[in-house]
Design a protein around this motif. Structure first.
Motif, PDB file in Angstrom:
ATOM      1  N   ASP A 121       0.852  -1.177   0.000  1.00 42.40           N
ATOM      2  CA  ASP A 121       0.000   0.000   0.000  1.00 42.40           C
ATOM      3  C   ASP A 121       0.895   1.236   0.000  1.00 42.40           C
TER       4      ASP A 121
ATOM      5  N   HIS B  61      -6.168  -1.035   8.894  1.00 42.97           N
ATOM      6  CA  HIS B  61      -6.641  -1.987   7.895  1.00 42.97           C
ATOM      7  C   HIS B  61      -7.653  -2.973   8.467  1.00 42.97           C
TER       8      HIS B  61
ATOM      9  N   ASP C  98      -9.295  -0.336   3.733  1.00 49.79           N
ATOM     10  CA  ASP C  98      -8.753   0.733   4.573  1.00 49.79           C
ATOM     11  C   ASP C  98      -9.784   1.183   5.599  1.00 49.79           C
TER      12      ASP C  98
HETATM   13 ZN   LIG Z   1      -4.388   0.471   3.033  1.00 49.76          ZN
END
Ligand SMILES: [Zn+2]
Ligand SMILES: [Zn+2]
Length: 141
Positions: free
Chosen positions: A82, A90, A101
């Motif tokens: 990421d 997360h 997210d």
């Molecule tokens: Zn993320």
């Protein structure tokens, strides 16, 4: 994605911006999900100059160590990566492995002195459970 933004983040981190590292960053920044190293390799192998698998994995590790890329480790599954500049937590679905997210909030720290350690980084949380696709439809209230 703005090439200047990517170049500047390399400058800030002190990591040299090679074409291969740039390709990894550019892919991660335009990608909405959380790809695995294998998916990143597949994507950057299509652009020029192509990277070998070893180079891609080494570059990923360098980017993680430089703080430009976040590694989301999930036991029993391939790690996801990421490059989002905004801090976030997360959520990982135990059934399908989907990574989502969650908006950032500060996690209370333990008093450093009682631990005999100095905590330098913020705590990043991983929540586990079932995503909306995998959870039973009729949620009990
Ligand atoms: Zn993320
Ligand atoms: Zn799921």
């Amino acid at each position: 994605m703005d090439a200047e933004v990517i170049k500047r983040s390399f400058d800030d981190s002190g990591l040299r911006c090679t074409p291969q590292r740039y390709a990894v960053m550019a892919f991660l920044m335009e990608c909405n999900g959380h790809p695995t190293a294998a998916e990143i390799f597949k994507a950057v192998n299509r652009v020029d100059p192509p990277s070998s698998r070893a180079t891609t994995y080494n570059n990923l590790r360098d980017l993680v160590l430089a703080g430009l890329v976040r590694e989301v480790a999930v036991e029993g599954r391939a790690a996801r990566f990421d490059a989002k500049g905004v801090r976030h937590h997360h959520f990982i679905c135990d059934r399908c492995g989907n990574v989502e997210d969650l908006a950032w909030y500060d996690v209370p720290r333990p008093a450093s002195r009682t631990l005999g350690k100095r905590i330098l980084r913020e705590c990043e949380l991983i929540f586990r459970g079932l995503c909306t696709k995998c959870a039973p439809r009729r949620a009990s209230r």
